[in-house]
Scaffold this motif. Structure first.
Motif, mmCIF file in Angstrom:
data_model
loop_
_atom_site.group_PDB
_atom_site.id
_atom_site.type_symbol
_atom_site.label_atom_id
_atom_site.label_comp_id
_atom_site.label_asym_id
_atom_site.label_seq_id
_atom_site.Cartn_x
_atom_site.Cartn_y
_atom_site.Cartn_z
ATOM 1 N N MET A 20 1.264 -13.674 -15.464
ATOM 2 C CA MET A 20 1.326 -14.207 -14.103
ATOM 3 C C MET A 20 -0.082 -14.533 -13.633
ATOM 4 N N ILE A 22 0.669 -11.380 -4.019
ATOM 5 C CA ILE A 22 2.095 -11.485 -4.371
ATOM 6 C C ILE A 22 2.933 -11.719 -3.114
ATOM 7 N N LEU A 42 6.630 -17.761 -5.770
ATOM 8 C CA LEU A 42 7.375 -16.804 -6.590
ATOM 9 C C LEU A 42 8.802 -16.746 -6.047
ATOM 10 N N THR A 85 12.541 -13.846 -9.833
ATOM 11 C CA THR A 85 11.507 -14.044 -10.845
ATOM 12 C C THR A 85 11.042 -12.698 -11.391
ATOM 13 N N LEU A 99 8.419 -10.260 -13.070
ATOM 14 C CA LEU A 99 6.967 -10.174 -13.128
ATOM 15 C C LEU A 99 6.522 -9.456 -14.401
ATOM 16 N N ARG A 122 11.099 -7.337 -10.513
ATOM 17 C CA ARG A 122 11.440 -8.707 -10.111
ATOM 18 C C ARG A 122 11.225 -8.885 -8.618
ATOM 19 N N ARG A 173 10.540 -21.152 -11.371
ATOM 20 C CA ARG A 173 10.105 -19.759 -11.502
ATOM 21 C C ARG A 173 8.872 -19.650 -12.402
ATOM 22 N N CYS A 174 8.921 -20.309 -13.550
ATOM 23 C CA CYS A 174 7.835 -20.223 -14.527
ATOM 24 C C CYS A 174 6.550 -20.854 -13.989
ATOM 25 N N ARG A 178 5.005 -18.676 -11.322
ATOM 26 C CA ARG A 178 4.441 -17.441 -11.866
ATOM 27 C C ARG A 178 3.192 -17.690 -12.687
#
Length: 471
Positions: free
Chosen positions: A5, A25, A34, A38, A40, A79, A163-164, A167
């Protein structure tokens, strides 16, 4: 599952590292970067990536769980809690592409080492993992998966990409703002079709930069405007003086020099786009291949998501033959891009998209990137060591990332003659000259594709280059 991340921390800040991680975060969750659900990285993995004590991350995660931002489930990791948002992908109702490859030299001699940054300079494809994902997708597929694909891309893939990208790269986007395309070439083709519609007839490009892109922009009917690149990235003052209102940049790992756009230039570039009512196309072409120690720079797109079209691709991390890419754009621009696509094709093949979504969802793509980055770091170290030993006066410039490196040669070196002599010694290599729009470059250099070679091959190829240079 070894996830990573992107997190920004400042070591000499008055705020503790724990509080910085917590606030970062929280902010990424609040801004929708985020996404709910998702997963972590583990505390051990994030601590290793940030080079901090594991207790720092454990404390940060624990506080975020207590405050309701994260959830820690037995066997499922940590998550983002699912009830914070939970958007459903919206598919806009509404479609391929010219090649991206640059010029290639031929060879009159049998080739021992091919150091060109194209052609065979590809990583090992994760055959077993891809086959497993494809089989699972095929087993679950119903009639919808065999119908014509969505122009924006499969909803499952756009969700996993959101999501990817949030992150790993800090991209500010949602599934509804993403489009799956057939590689970066299609992104560039669509943008070249849309820019004239909004009154833009020129596209600035980096100099040095990708020669194939310069040619493609010109053939698309736009004026390609070269703008110089220095140690901080693209020269924004020169860009402003050019009169262009759109620019194509590679800010994370400039192609081919490898420099990263400085924070000062990032802010200046965002201001330029607002001042001229313009657009920035961010080509994040390396696809997650970053093997320098320390955090990778976040996406330029996050500085102004309303002015930046972010484009990524699986060509470097998986294979260009998959023709898989993606772009994130604000809604008005995305609508124009979808309309332009509708005049070109019928969308990207469905089962490949779903297999890639499965690769992302299961963490197998992160594991694959980890292997590639370990390999890339090893080859980069071998290249730097061989250059120090065999090419005194030369230097490997730029950040450790991607599949190539920029090798600056001593002043006075005849770049073209060295390339020709290397070819006679069965080493194919690209000089830097073709990547420049004109002759006014600062120093002779080579653009070296190295990530695909064994360590011994990197060393032997550099020895041959040194022998060619001595002649």
């Amino acid at each position: 599952m070894a996830l990573h991340m992107a997190v920004e921390v400042v070591r000499d800040s008055s705020h503790s590292l724990t509080s910085q991680i917590q606030e970062f975060i929280k902010r990424e969750i609040a801004q929708g970067i985020l996404h709910p659900g998702t997963r972590l990285p583990s505390s051990r993995r994030l601590a290793d990536d940030l080079d901090v004590s594991r207790s720092v991350v454990v404390e940060a995660y624990g506080q975020l769980v207590a405050e309701g931002y994260l959830e820690a489930l037995q066997g499922a990791g940590t998550r983002v809690v699912r009830h914070l948002g939970g958007e459903q992908p919206v598919v806009p109702a509404l479609l391929e592409e010219p090649g991206r490859g640059g010029p290639r030299e031929g060879a009159a001699h049998p080739v021992r080492w091919d150091l060109r940054p194209s052609g065979g300079n590809l990583p090992a494809f994760p055959r077993r993992e891809w086959l497993g994902c494809y089989q699972r997708v095929l087993h679950r597929a119903g009639p919808a998966e065999h119908d014509y694909p969505s122009l924006a891309g499969e909803a499952d893939l756009r969700l996993e990409l959101a999501r990817c990208l949030g992150r790993l790269r800090g991209v500010r986007t949602s599934p509804a703002q993403l489009m799956v395309v057939a590689g970066f070439a299609q992104t560039l083709g669509l943008m070249c079709a849309v820019l004239p519609v909004i009154g833009i007839d020129a596209l600035a490009v980096e100099d040095p930069g990708h020669p194939g892109q310069r040619q493609f922009v010109g053939e698309s009917g736009l004026r390609a405007v070269p703008v110089p690149v220095d140690a901080e990235g693209i020269d924004v003052a020169a860009l402003a003086a050019s009169g262009a209102r759109a620019v194509l940049v590679t800010p994370g790992h400039q192609f081919p020099t490898g420099v990263t756009l400085s924070a000062r230039r990032r802010e200046a570039l965002a201001r330029w786009a607002r001042d001229v009512d313009g657009w920035i196309i961010e080509d994040d072409y390396d696809g997650g291949l970053w093997y320098e120690h320390g955090p990778r720079p976040l996406a330029l797109q996050r500085t102004d998501p309303e002015r930046v079209v972010y484009a990524g691709t699986a060509s470097k991390s998986l294979a260009p033959g998959l023709r898989l890419g993606w772009l994130a754009a604000p809604a008005p621009m995305l609508d124009l891009l979808l309309r332009a696509r509708a005049r070109q094709d019928l969308g990207t093949e469905t089962l490949t998209q779903l297999a890639f979504a499965e690769l992302l969802r299961t963490g197998l793509f992160d594991r694959h990137l980890r292997r590639l980055n370990s390999l890339g770091r090893s080859r980069r170290e071998a290249l730097e060591e061989a250059v120090r030993r065999h090419l005194p006066g030369a230097a490997v410039l730029g950040r450790g990332a991607g599949l190539h490196a920029y090798l600056q040669l001593p002043r006075g070196t005849d770049e073209a003659a060295l390339v020709a002599r290397a070819g006679r010694r069965r080493v194919l290599v690209r000089g830097a000259a073709p990547f420049h729009a004109g002759p006014g470059r600062s120093a002779p250099a080579l653009v070296v594709g190295h990530a695909h070679l064994p360590r011994t091959g990197v060393a032997e190829a550099v020895r041959e280059l040194a022998a060619a240079a001595r002649r």
